[in-house]
Design an enzyme around this catalytic site. Structure first.
Site, PDB file in Angstrom:
ATOM      1  N   GLU A 143      21.448  -4.495  18.941  1.00 36.46           N
ATOM      2  CA  GLU A 143      20.209  -3.986  19.555  1.00 36.46           C
ATOM      3  C   GLU A 143      19.272  -3.369  18.512  1.00 36.46           C
ATOM      4  O   GLU A 143      18.049  -3.472  18.634  1.00 36.46           O
ATOM      5  CB  GLU A 143      20.553  -2.937  20.621  1.00 36.46           C
ATOM      6  CG  GLU A 143      21.168  -3.538  21.873  1.00 36.46           C
ATOM      7  CD  GLU A 143      21.414  -2.496  22.967  1.00 36.46           C
ATOM      8  OE1 GLU A 143      21.476  -1.291  22.652  1.00 36.46           O
ATOM      9  OE2 GLU A 143      21.536  -2.901  24.136  1.00 36.46           O
ATOM     10  N   ASP A 182      27.819 -15.299  10.658  1.00 34.14           N
ATOM     11  CA  ASP A 182      28.208 -16.621  10.166  1.00 34.14           C
ATOM     12  C   ASP A 182      27.190 -17.651  10.628  1.00 34.14           C
ATOM     13  O   ASP A 182      26.165 -17.296  11.213  1.00 34.14           O
ATOM     14  CB  ASP A 182      29.626 -16.973  10.639  1.00 34.14           C
ATOM     15  CG  ASP A 182      29.746 -16.947  12.160  1.00 34.14           C
ATOM     16  OD1 ASP A 182      28.702 -16.896  12.863  1.00 34.14           O
ATOM     17  OD2 ASP A 182      30.883 -16.975  12.662  1.00 34.14           O
ATOM     18  N   THR A 238      30.958 -16.131  17.920  1.00 33.98           N
ATOM     19  CA  THR A 238      31.396 -15.051  17.031  1.00 33.98           C
ATOM     20  C   THR A 238      30.289 -14.010  16.835  1.00 33.98           C
ATOM     21  O   THR A 238      29.747 -13.870  15.736  1.00 33.98           O
ATOM     22  CB  THR A 238      31.782 -15.627  15.650  1.00 33.98           C
ATOM     23  OG1 THR A 238      30.670 -16.423  15.171  1.00 33.98           O
ATOM     24  CG2 THR A 238      33.026 -16.487  15.707  1.00 33.98           C
ATOM     25  N   HIS A 245      11.110  -6.357  17.406  1.00 36.02           N
ATOM     26  CA  HIS A 245      10.136  -6.067  18.463  1.00 36.02           C
ATOM     27  C   HIS A 245       9.114  -5.019  18.028  1.00 36.02           C
ATOM     28  O   HIS A 245       7.984  -5.008  18.511  1.00 36.02           O
ATOM     29  CB  HIS A 245      10.865  -5.655  19.749  1.00 36.02           C
ATOM     30  CG  HIS A 245      11.494  -6.818  20.451  1.00 36.02           C
ATOM     31  ND1 HIS A 245      11.417  -7.009  21.801  1.00 36.02           N
ATOM     32  CD2 HIS A 245      12.198  -7.868  19.968  1.00 36.02           C
ATOM     33  CE1 HIS A 245      12.055  -8.130  22.126  1.00 36.02           C
ATOM     34  NE2 HIS A 245      12.541  -8.662  21.029  1.00 36.02           N
ATOM     35  N   ASP A 246       9.500  -4.121  17.107  1.00 34.60           N
ATOM     36  CA  ASP A 246       8.507  -3.185  16.571  1.00 34.60           C
ATOM     37  C   ASP A 246       7.552  -3.917  15.625  1.00 34.60           C
ATOM     38  O   ASP A 246       6.334  -3.805  15.744  1.00 34.60           O
ATOM     39  CB  ASP A 246       9.206  -2.030  15.838  1.00 34.60           C
ATOM     40  CG  ASP A 246       8.230  -0.917  15.462  1.00 34.60           C
ATOM     41  OD1 ASP A 246       7.264  -0.685  16.223  1.00 34.60           O
ATOM     42  OD2 ASP A 246       8.413  -0.273  14.407  1.00 34.60           O
TER      43      ASP A 246
HETATM   44  C1  HEM Z   1      11.542 -17.211  19.009  1.00 30.47           C
HETATM   45  C2  HEM Z   1      11.710 -15.943  18.817  1.00 30.47           C
HETATM   46  C3  HEM Z   1      12.672 -15.118  19.614  1.00 30.47           C
HETATM   47  C4  HEM Z   1      12.913 -15.117  20.962  1.00 30.47           C
HETATM   48  C5  HEM Z   1      12.221 -15.939  22.027  1.00 30.47           C
HETATM   49  C6  HEM Z   1      13.986 -14.165  21.186  1.00 30.47           C
HETATM   50  C7  HEM Z   1      14.501 -13.866  22.430  1.00 30.47           C
HETATM   51  C8  HEM Z   1      15.601 -13.055  22.647  1.00 30.47           C
HETATM   52  C9  HEM Z   1      16.168 -12.759  23.943  1.00 30.47           C
HETATM   53  C10 HEM Z   1      15.625 -13.256  25.268  1.00 30.47           C
HETATM   54  C11 HEM Z   1      17.244 -11.975  23.756  1.00 30.47           C
HETATM   55  C12 HEM Z   1      18.175 -11.400  24.812  1.00 30.47           C
HETATM   56  C13 HEM Z   1      17.700 -10.034  25.266  1.00 30.47           C
HETATM   57  C14 HEM Z   1      18.543  -9.557  26.442  1.00 30.47           C
HETATM   58  O1  HEM Z   1      18.519 -10.213  27.495  1.00 30.47           O
HETATM   59  O2  HEM Z   1      19.257  -8.532  26.314  1.00 30.47           O
HETATM   60  C15 HEM Z   1      17.357 -11.752  22.336  1.00 30.47           C
HETATM   61  C16 HEM Z   1      18.342 -11.003  21.744  1.00 30.47           C
HETATM   62  C17 HEM Z   1      18.346 -10.692  20.404  1.00 30.47           C
HETATM   63  N1  HEM Z   1      17.398 -11.025  19.468  1.00 30.47           N
HETATM   64 FE1  HEM Z   1      15.946 -12.384  19.709  1.00 30.47          FE
HETATM   65  N2  HEM Z   1      14.373 -13.638  19.990  1.00 30.47           N
HETATM   66  C18 HEM Z   1      13.595 -14.180  19.011  1.00 30.47           C
HETATM   67  C19 HEM Z   1      13.629 -13.849  17.674  1.00 30.47           C
HETATM   68  C20 HEM Z   1      14.397 -12.850  17.133  1.00 30.47           C
HETATM   69  C21 HEM Z   1      14.252 -12.329  15.805  1.00 30.47           C
HETATM   70  C22 HEM Z   1      13.223 -12.805  14.783  1.00 30.47           C
HETATM   71  C23 HEM Z   1      15.195 -11.348  15.656  1.00 30.47           C
HETATM   72  C24 HEM Z   1      15.503 -10.464  14.488  1.00 30.47           C
HETATM   73  C25 HEM Z   1      15.111 -10.647  13.281  1.00 30.47           C
HETATM   74  C26 HEM Z   1      15.941 -11.290  16.886  1.00 30.47           C
HETATM   75  C27 HEM Z   1      17.040 -10.500  17.108  1.00 30.47           C
HETATM   76  C28 HEM Z   1      17.757 -10.465  18.288  1.00 30.47           C
HETATM   77  C29 HEM Z   1      19.030  -9.790  18.427  1.00 30.47           C
HETATM   78  C30 HEM Z   1      19.824  -9.122  17.314  1.00 30.47           C
HETATM   79  C31 HEM Z   1      19.393  -9.913  19.772  1.00 30.47           C
HETATM   80  C32 HEM Z   1      20.663  -9.389  20.443  1.00 30.47           C
HETATM   81  C33 HEM Z   1      20.487  -8.043  21.069  1.00 30.47           C
HETATM   82  C34 HEM Z   1      21.804  -7.596  21.694  1.00 30.47           C
HETATM   83  O3  HEM Z   1      22.842  -8.251  21.518  1.00 30.47           O
HETATM   84  O4  HEM Z   1      21.794  -6.549  22.366  1.00 30.47           O
HETATM   85  N3  HEM Z   1      15.418 -12.196  17.761  1.00 30.47           N
HETATM   86  N4  HEM Z   1      16.355 -12.421  21.683  1.00 30.47           N
END
Ligand code: HEM
Ligand SMILES: *[C@@H]1O[C@H](CO)[C@@H](O)[C@H](O)[C@H]1NC(C)=O
Ligand SMILES: *[C@@H]1O[C@H](CO)[C@@H](O)[C@H](O)[C@H]1NC(C)=O
Ligand SMILES: *[C@@H]1O[C@H](CO)[C@@H](O)[C@H](O)[C@H]1NC(C)=O
Ligand SMILES: *[C@@H]1O[C@H](CO)[C@@H](O)[C@H](O)[C@H]1NC(C)=O
Length: 365
Positions: free
Chosen positions: A67, A228, A223, A74-75
């Site tokens: 998170e 990975d 994983t 997001h910031d």
């Molecule tokens: C096309 C761009 C992106 C889209 C559409 C996207 C969308 C999402 C969505 C829908 C989730 C799930 C949120 C939830 O339901 O709890 C998520 C989780 C996550 N995203 Fe992305 N994301 C994108 C790019 C990125 C980028 C650039 C990063 C970081 C550099 C990132 C890091 C993460 C991480 C670490 C999670 C997991 C959070 C958790 O496990 O609690 N995402 N993302």
């Protein structure tokens, strides 16, 4: 020691330092334990130790790390070059606005669920002397260092606190088209399609709570505790069923029970602009690490004047080495790959032994 001897000793030392640019003077920190290249970095050691122990549950690569990484994105992505060029406020980028103006920004549709980590980080921000934008990027970099196979991320110190909230609609959503996702990253910080792919390595340590709230903690690869390349492998496999009811906005079928596939990840893996780059990560851990670190360095300073920032990367721990080799999950093989890169065949990989198993959710922490 006689003065003359000391003097010549000192001048030899000085000559050595001139000869070797690698010798950098370090300052002793007031904590009496650490040294740093810049005194401003000293206070970060205590922040690091506090968040490792009390936010990341003694250095885990668990939900709070995942998170915290999502929060860095997001910031930072709340910035628009075209809006700035048009003379309107395009957001402050990596400036802490998501937390400072939490009552506005955590209600943006794309940030559903982000209020949880904003709330968990708040007491740490209150008891340390960092700006909010610095804290968010620092926590992300320290957190990622807990994940085996992750690169050590850069950390620069000195972002001023945000004075205005970021504009809405700057964070990509999983149901957005590839066209609009690539355009958004380009507008935010001139990210190329290859850099977008590199940033999505983040989804190798990720799960969704909100896409389908009936199955919280559903990971994007098998994983989620390892940095990975499995995310790049598994997103290229034919979607066969889970979760059966895929139909939530932005969710498509995944190849494994218990695994979630975002529509955006599925399409980026298959689009002609990104598919070969995506596939190039499959069996190239070191490329993924280097590319992710470089793209994150760019993300972490969106909207900031880098000339005013101090490099405190030395405070970020060295991540553990990779703990797995690229493989197909049990029951799956090259026959299940949906080949999308037209130039190069998908690498031949080993399959894990045993029957197909389902992926466990990431436990809440
Ligand atoms: C096309 C761009 C992106 C889209 C559409 C996207 C969308 C999402 C969505 C829908 C989730 C799930 C949120 C939830 O339901 O709890 C998520 C989780 C996550 N995203 Fe992305 N994301 C994108 C790019 C990125 C980028 C650039 C990063 C970081 C550099 C990132 C890091 C993460 C991480 C670490 C999670 C997991 C959070 C958790 O496990 O609690 N995402 N993302
Ligand atoms: C800036 O102006 C251009 C040209 O009028 C327009 O296409 C673009 O959408 C504007 N961008 C923003 C973020 O307002
Ligand atoms: C707080 O941080 C600022 C900016 O880095 C620094 O100038 C100041 O000395 C710090 N104060 C304490 C008590 O560490
Ligand atoms: C930035 O904001 C945080 C949280 O509101 C506050 O604790 C901190 O003192 C502020 N820092 C500066 C330099 O204004
Ligand atoms: C891994 O990626 C690097 C950087 O693009 C490249 O030079 C190297 O050939 C790749 N290695 C393999 C085994 O594909």
């Amino acid at each position: 020691m006689a003065f003359k001897t000391l003097a010549s000793f000192v001048s030899v030392l000085a000559a050595l330092q001139v000869a070797s640019g690698a010798l950098t003077r370090r300052v002793a920190c007031p904590d009496g334990v650490n040294t740093a290249t810049n005194a401003a970095c000293c206070q970060l050691f205590a922040v690091r130790d506090d968040i490792q122990k009390n936010l990341f549950d003694n250095g885990e690569c668990g939900e709070d790390v995942h998170e915290s990484l999502r929060l860095t994105f997001h910031d930072a992505i709340g910035f628009s070059r075209s809006a700035e060029a048009n003379g309107t406020f395009g957001g402050g980028g990596a400036d802490g606005s998501i937390s400072i103006f939490a009552s506005i920004e955590t209600n943006f549709h794309a940030s559903l669920g982000i209020d949880e980590i904003v709330g968990e980080q708040a007491p740490f921000i209150a008891r340390h002397n960092l700006t909010v934008g610095d804290f968010i990027q620092f926590a992300g970099a320290v957190g990622v260092s807990n994940c085996p196979g992750a690169p050590r991320l850069q950390f620069l110190l000195g972002r001023p606190n945000a004075t205005q909230p970021a504009p809405d609609k700057t964070i990509p959503e999983p149901f957005d088209t590839v066209d609009s996702i690539l355009a958004r990253f380009l507008d935010a910080a001139d990210f190329s399609p290859a850099e977008v792919v590199a940033l999505l390595a983040s989804h190798t340590i990720a799960a969704a709570d909100e896409v389908d709230p009936t199955i919280p903690g559903t990971p994007f690869d098998s994983t989620p505790e390892l940095f990975d390349t499995q995310f790049f492998i598994e997103t290229q496999l034919r979607g066969t069923g889970f979760p059966g009811t895929a139909g939530n906005q932005g969710e498509v079928l995944s190849p494994l029970p218990g695994e979630m596939r975002l529509q955006s990840d599925s399409e980026l893996a298959r689009d002609s602009r990104t598919a070969c780059e995506w596939q190039s990560m499959v069996n190239n851990q070191s490329k993924m690490m280097t590319a992710f670190a470089a793209a994150m360095a760019k993300l972490a300073v969106i909207g900031q004047d880098v000339s005013q920032l101090i490099d405190c990367s030395e405070v970020i721990p060295m991540p553990p080495p990779p703990a797995s080799a690229a493989h197909f999950p049990a029951g799956l093989s090259n026959a299940d790959v949906e080949q999308a890169c037209a130039e190069t065949p998908f690498p031949t990989l080993q399959t894990d032994p045993g029957p197909e198993t389902s992926v466990a959710p990431v436990p809440p922490s």
